[in-house]
Design a protein around this motif. Structure first.
Motif, PDB file in Angstrom:
ATOM      1  N   SER A 264     -12.644  79.935  -2.302  1.00  0.00           N
ATOM      2  CA  SER A 264     -13.072  78.792  -3.115  1.00  0.00           C
ATOM      3  C   SER A 264     -13.807  79.278  -4.353  1.00  0.00           C
ATOM      4  CB  SER A 264     -13.982  77.871  -2.294  1.00  0.00           C
ATOM      5  OG  SER A 264     -14.375  76.755  -3.074  1.00  0.00           O
ATOM      6  N   PHE A 265     -14.670  80.286  -4.195  1.00  0.00           N
ATOM      7  CA  PHE A 265     -15.359  80.878  -5.343  1.00  0.00           C
ATOM      8  C   PHE A 265     -14.343  81.456  -6.323  1.00  0.00           C
ATOM      9  CE2 PHE A 265     -17.111  84.671  -7.418  1.00  0.00           C
ATOM     10  CZ  PHE A 265     -18.206  84.123  -8.063  1.00  0.00           C
ATOM     11  N   ASN A 266     -13.329  82.148  -5.808  1.00  0.00           N
ATOM     12  CA  ASN A 266     -12.315  82.753  -6.676  1.00  0.00           C
ATOM     13  C   ASN A 266     -11.582  81.707  -7.508  1.00  0.00           C
ATOM     14  OD1 ASN A 266     -12.969  85.216  -5.567  1.00  0.00           O
ATOM     15  ND2 ASN A 266     -11.243  85.259  -4.142  1.00  0.00           N
ATOM     16  N   TRP A 267     -11.181  80.615  -6.875  1.00  0.00           N
ATOM     17  CA  TRP A 267     -10.453  79.567  -7.613  1.00  0.00           C
ATOM     18  C   TRP A 267     -11.359  78.936  -8.669  1.00  0.00           C
ATOM     19  CZ3 TRP A 267      -5.825  80.746  -7.088  1.00  0.00           C
ATOM     20  CH2 TRP A 267      -5.204  80.947  -5.859  1.00  0.00           C
ATOM     21  N   HIS A 268     -12.626  78.722  -8.316  1.00  0.00           N
ATOM     22  CA  HIS A 268     -13.574  78.168  -9.284  1.00  0.00           C
ATOM     23  C   HIS A 268     -13.691  79.067 -10.522  1.00  0.00           C
ATOM     24  CE1 HIS A 268     -15.224  75.494  -6.059  1.00  0.00           C
ATOM     25  NE2 HIS A 268     -15.541  74.736  -7.096  1.00  0.00           N
ATOM     26  N   ILE A 269     -13.857  80.363 -10.289  1.00  0.00           N
ATOM     27  CA  ILE A 269     -14.121  81.270 -11.404  1.00  0.00           C
ATOM     28  C   ILE A 269     -12.872  81.472 -12.271  1.00  0.00           C
ATOM     29  CG2 ILE A 269     -13.598  83.510 -10.339  1.00  0.00           C
ATOM     30  CD1 ILE A 269     -16.259  84.521 -11.518  1.00  0.00           C
ATOM     31  N   LEU A 270     -11.700  81.428 -11.667  1.00  0.00           N
ATOM     32  CA  LEU A 270     -10.461  81.526 -12.446  1.00  0.00           C
ATOM     33  C   LEU A 270     -10.277  80.300 -13.342  1.00  0.00           C
ATOM     34  CD1 LEU A 270      -7.973  83.013  -9.804  1.00  0.00           C
ATOM     35  CD2 LEU A 270      -8.771  84.115 -11.910  1.00  0.00           C
ATOM     36  N   ALA A 271     -10.550  79.114 -12.793  1.00  0.00           N
ATOM     37  CA  ALA A 271     -10.457  77.891 -13.593  1.00  0.00           C
ATOM     38  C   ALA A 271     -11.475  77.911 -14.724  1.00  0.00           C
ATOM     39  CB  ALA A 271     -10.666  76.669 -12.705  1.00  0.00           C
ATOM     40  N   PHE A 272     -12.688  78.362 -14.420  1.00  0.00           N
ATOM     41  CA  PHE A 272     -13.749  78.467 -15.420  1.00  0.00           C
ATOM     42  C   PHE A 272     -13.324  79.401 -16.551  1.00  0.00           C
ATOM     43  CE2 PHE A 272     -17.722  80.221 -17.098  1.00  0.00           C
ATOM     44  CZ  PHE A 272     -18.526  79.102 -17.202  1.00  0.00           C
ATOM     45  N   PHE A 273     -12.717  80.523 -16.188  1.00  0.00           N
ATOM     46  CA  PHE A 273     -12.248  81.503 -17.174  1.00  0.00           C
ATOM     47  C   PHE A 273     -11.221  80.883 -18.128  1.00  0.00           C
ATOM     48  CE2 PHE A 273      -8.869  84.525 -18.269  1.00  0.00           C
ATOM     49  CZ  PHE A 273      -9.584  85.480 -18.976  1.00  0.00           C
ATOM     50  N   LEU A 274     -10.266  80.154 -17.588  1.00  0.00           N
ATOM     51  CA  LEU A 274      -9.210  79.569 -18.415  1.00  0.00           C
ATOM     52  C   LEU A 274      -9.752  78.487 -19.338  1.00  0.00           C
ATOM     53  CD1 LEU A 274      -6.262  79.369 -15.845  1.00  0.00           C
ATOM     54  CD2 LEU A 274      -6.515  80.955 -17.765  1.00  0.00           C
ATOM     55  N   ILE A 275     -10.657  77.654 -18.832  1.00  0.00           N
ATOM     56  CA  ILE A 275     -11.208  76.581 -19.663  1.00  0.00           C
ATOM     57  C   ILE A 275     -12.074  77.161 -20.780  1.00  0.00           C
ATOM     58  CG2 ILE A 275     -12.689  74.529 -19.678  1.00  0.00           C
ATOM     59  CD1 ILE A 275     -11.772  74.046 -16.763  1.00  0.00           C
ATOM     60  N   GLN A 276     -12.850  78.195 -20.460  1.00  0.00           N
ATOM     61  CA  GLN A 276     -13.654  78.852 -21.497  1.00  0.00           C
ATOM     62  C   GLN A 276     -12.755  79.499 -22.548  1.00  0.00           C
ATOM     63  OE1 GLN A 276     -16.756  78.592 -21.948  1.00  0.00           O
ATOM     64  NE2 GLN A 276     -17.399  80.254 -23.283  1.00  0.00           N
ATOM     65  N   SER A 277     -11.620  80.055 -22.126  1.00  0.00           N
ATOM     66  CA  SER A 277     -10.667  80.625 -23.078  1.00  0.00           C
ATOM     67  C   SER A 277     -10.138  79.555 -24.023  1.00  0.00           C
ATOM     68  CB  SER A 277      -9.490  81.277 -22.336  1.00  0.00           C
ATOM     69  OG  SER A 277      -9.907  82.372 -21.554  1.00  0.00           O
ATOM     70  N   VAL A 453      -7.878  72.400  -7.963  1.00  0.00           N
ATOM     71  CA  VAL A 453      -7.439  71.709  -6.759  1.00  0.00           C
ATOM     72  C   VAL A 453      -7.537  72.642  -5.554  1.00  0.00           C
ATOM     73  CG1 VAL A 453      -5.440  70.676  -5.602  1.00  0.00           C
ATOM     74  CG2 VAL A 453      -5.941  70.083  -7.983  1.00  0.00           C
ATOM     75  N   ALA A 454      -7.101  73.883  -5.726  1.00  0.00           N
ATOM     76  CA  ALA A 454      -7.196  74.863  -4.640  1.00  0.00           C
ATOM     77  C   ALA A 454      -8.658  75.124  -4.274  1.00  0.00           C
ATOM     78  CB  ALA A 454      -6.512  76.168  -5.057  1.00  0.00           C
ATOM     79  N   ALA A 455      -9.546  75.196  -5.308  1.00  0.00           N
ATOM     80  CA  ALA A 455     -10.969  75.447  -5.039  1.00  0.00           C
ATOM     81  C   ALA A 455     -11.588  74.313  -4.235  1.00  0.00           C
ATOM     82  CB  ALA A 455     -11.709  75.614  -6.372  1.00  0.00           C
ATOM     83  N   LEU A 456     -11.246  73.103  -4.583  1.00  0.00           N
ATOM     84  CA  LEU A 456     -11.832  71.939  -3.912  1.00  0.00           C
ATOM     85  C   LEU A 456     -11.321  71.805  -2.479  1.00  0.00           C
ATOM     86  CD1 LEU A 456     -11.617  69.464  -6.908  1.00  0.00           C
ATOM     87  CD2 LEU A 456     -13.700  70.434  -5.935  1.00  0.00           C
ATOM     88  N   ARG A 457     -10.108  72.233  -2.244  1.00  0.00           N
ATOM     89  CA  ARG A 457      -9.551  72.151  -0.888  1.00  0.00           C
ATOM     90  C   ARG A 457     -10.150  73.188   0.054  1.00  0.00           C
ATOM     91  NH1 ARG A 457      -2.996  71.256  -1.798  1.00  0.00           N
ATOM     92  NH2 ARG A 457      -3.125  69.056  -2.396  1.00  0.00           N
ATOM     93  N   THR A 458     -10.652  74.289  -0.503  1.00  0.00           N
ATOM     94  CA  THR A 458     -11.190  75.370   0.322  1.00  0.00           C
ATOM     95  C   THR A 458     -12.709  75.489   0.252  1.00  0.00           C
ATOM     96  OG1 THR A 458     -10.811  76.926  -1.505  1.00  0.00           O
ATOM     97  CG2 THR A 458      -9.081  76.723   0.156  1.00  0.00           C
ATOM     98  N   ARG A 459     -13.375  74.552  -0.439  1.00  0.00           N
ATOM     99  CA  ARG A 459     -14.824  74.677  -0.637  1.00  0.00           C
ATOM    100  C   ARG A 459     -15.590  74.363   0.630  1.00  0.00           C
ATOM    101  NH1 ARG A 459     -13.624  69.502  -2.047  1.00  0.00           N
ATOM    102  NH2 ARG A 459     -15.204  67.872  -1.839  1.00  0.00           N
ATOM    103  N   LYS A 460     -16.845  74.849   0.643  1.00  0.00           N
ATOM    104  CA  LYS A 460     -17.759  74.495   1.728  1.00  0.00           C
ATOM    105  C   LYS A 460     -18.179  73.051   1.553  1.00  0.00           C
ATOM    106  CE  LYS A 460     -20.929  77.518   1.062  1.00  0.00           C
ATOM    107  NZ  LYS A 460     -22.159  78.333   1.238  1.00  0.00           N
ATOM    108  N   THR A 461     -18.199  72.289   2.602  1.00  0.00           N
ATOM    109  CA  THR A 461     -18.599  70.886   2.521  1.00  0.00           C
ATOM    110  C   THR A 461     -19.954  70.634   3.113  1.00  0.00           C
ATOM    111  OG1 THR A 461     -17.468  70.449   4.612  1.00  0.00           O
ATOM    112  CG2 THR A 461     -16.213  70.089   2.592  1.00  0.00           C
ATOM    113  N   ALA A 462     -20.527  71.635   3.732  1.00  0.00           N
ATOM    114  CA  ALA A 462     -21.845  71.458   4.350  1.00  0.00           C
ATOM    115  C   ALA A 462     -22.930  71.413   3.315  1.00  0.00           C
ATOM    116  CB  ALA A 462     -22.114  72.592   5.333  1.00  0.00           C
TER     117      ALA A 462
END
Length: 462
Positions: A264-277, A453-462
């Motif tokens: 989930s962290f990986n998907w978040h950071i990849l999306a962040f990278f693309l949007i910042q680009s 979408v992948a990040a949100l599906r695999t994120r911690k919900t607690a």
């Protein structure tokens, strides 16, 4: 946290943020004056782009060692060092008679920013109460996000009234204020640790970022000198492989790679990278499009992009509140959807954009950026333990800076390839190159949404 620390928290965040703000505002102000620098120093678009690329590259090299620096040295000492380096860089650029000297000043500013940029978020992570971290990360994002709003306008105003050297001179008082505030407010949250430095891991990082950045920069001559592109790309990939190997076997890794076991962290950071680009790629395209295609002045170019950048900056501190009300999924996906619609418009009308159209579409896009950026970072860091958050922050900040080098290098190369065509005017070729660059950034946001979408599906919900 004691009351004393509570009262010093905001000045400490502001001091570190002001230093980061200065780095970003110079970067975006430079984009406005690129055409002037090209004429004054007799250089092309790909060469002048090194003003941004070299700065971001140096920042990207120093940010990954921020976790080590944080544990090894006192926070106040790091801040003072970063501030003084940035001031020296500003002084050099304020009197620079040649492009090479101008570039050397930017490199020193990059070292200062590379040390300082993670400090602001580390101060928040170390000192802020849990129930205020998301809000304060938003405030920290605002401090650096407001710079792109002011940079192009500042560059245009100063260029038209005083000359480009004054962009650097006028920032010196801000750095003095930052120095004073930080000296008296930045404290030490944890004891320092005298651990060794993974020098070979850092060399591998340098090879990675230098190789990949120079590969992207050489895209503009890939048709005539493909070996240069391939060579630098292989060096970058070799550096990445060496970094992973060295870090996996080191007893004192610069970044704990176990954070990347969290998908989930990986998907978040990849999306962040693309949007910042996308954001930094547009900060290069739009001011130059307005000047070279629409024939407007640098001052008007700054004013056309000001409203959009201001909207994105002002929404940043409220993004956490938006996520609290509507939830992570709605917050990040709605923001990304807005960016997607805006990039479709830029791509569809890339050949015939007026200044007014750029103003409206860019303002709309930055509404989405203001919602999605801070929330993606907050949600991504929330997937890590407290022990690993310094490493997570270093990873986010590193890729944020490298995204700037990637986005600006790619769009610059695409535009330069078109500008160098033997047929067509500079205006027509710049418009065509800009349209192709818009299409590339459109592909970035499509992939970013898939990753979110992948990040949100695999994120911690607690």
């Amino acid at each position: 946290m004691t009351n004393q620390n509570e009262t010093k928290l905001f000045p400490a965040i502001f001091a570190a943020g002001l230093l980061s703000f200065s780095g970003v505002i110079v970067e975006t102000a430079m984009n406005i004056i690129f055409p002037v620098l090209m004429k004054e120093f007799h250089i092309n678009t790909a060469t002048v782009q090194w003003m941004t690329t070299a700065y971001i590259l140096i920042v990207s090299i120093f940010v990954p060692i921020s976790a080590f620096l944080k544990r090894r040295f006192k926070t106040r000492s790091l801040f003072i060092t970063a501030n003084l380096l940035f001031i020296i860089g500003l002084v050099i650029d304020s009197i620079a008679p040649t492009f090479s000297i101008l570039l050397s000043g930017r490199i020193l500013q990059g070292v200062g920013t590379g040390i300082a940029l993670p400090l602001m978020f580390n101060i928040i992570l170390d000192w802020a109460p849990e129930n205020r971290k998301a809000t304060l990360i938003g405030v920290g994002t605002l401090i650096t996000a407001i710079a792109p709003a002011l940079g192009p306008t500042l560059g245009g105003i100063v260029l038209n009234s005083l000359g480009w050297h004054w962009i650097f001179i006028l920032l010196l008082p801000l750095l003095v204020i930052s120095f004073i505030l930080g000296f008296f407010s930045i404290g030490q949250a944890h004891d320092t640790e005298k651990k060794g430095f993974d020098f070979f891991g850092w060399v591998a990082i340098i090879l990675t970022f230098v190789g990949l950045t120079l590969a992207f920069n050489n895209l503009s001559i890939i048709d005539s000198k493909p070996i240069q592109f391939i060579g630098w790309l292989l060096i970058g990939l070799l550096g990445l492989v060496c970094f992973v190997y060295q870090t996996s076997h080191s007893k004192r890794p610069l970044i704990n790679l176990s954070i990347f076991k969290n998908w989930s962290f990986n998907w978040h950071i990849l999306a962040f990278f693309l949007i910042q680009s996308i954001v930094l790629g547009l900060s290069f395209i739009l001011p130059n499009y307005i000047q070279l295609v629409d024939g407007k002045s640098a001052l008007l170019a700054g004013f056309f992009v000001l409203p959009g950048a201001a909207i994105g900056a002002l929404l940043a501190p409220f993004g956490g509140r938006f996520m609290d009300i509507f939830g992570e999924a709605r917050a990040v996906l709605s923001g990304a959807a807005i960016v997607l619609i805006a990039m479709i418009l830029f791509s569809a009308f890339g050949l015939v954009l007026s200044g007014q159209a750029i103003l409206l579409i860019y303002a709309f896009l930055m509404v989405g950026v203001g919602i999605v950026m801070a929330n993606t970072m907050t949600s991504g860091l929330a997937q890590l333990s407290v022990f690993h958050q310094a490493d997570g922050n270093a990873a986010f900040t590193t890729l944020q800076q490298f995204a700037g080098a990637t986005g600006t290098s790619l769009v610059s190369a695409i535009i330069t390839l078109q500008q160098d065509r033997p047929i067509g005017t500079m205006a027509v070729n710049t418009a065509r190159g800009s349209m192709y660059a818009f299409i590339l950034l459109l592909a970035f946001i499509v992939f970013a949404i898939i990753f979110l979408v992948a990040a949100l599906r695999t994120r911690k919900t607690a």
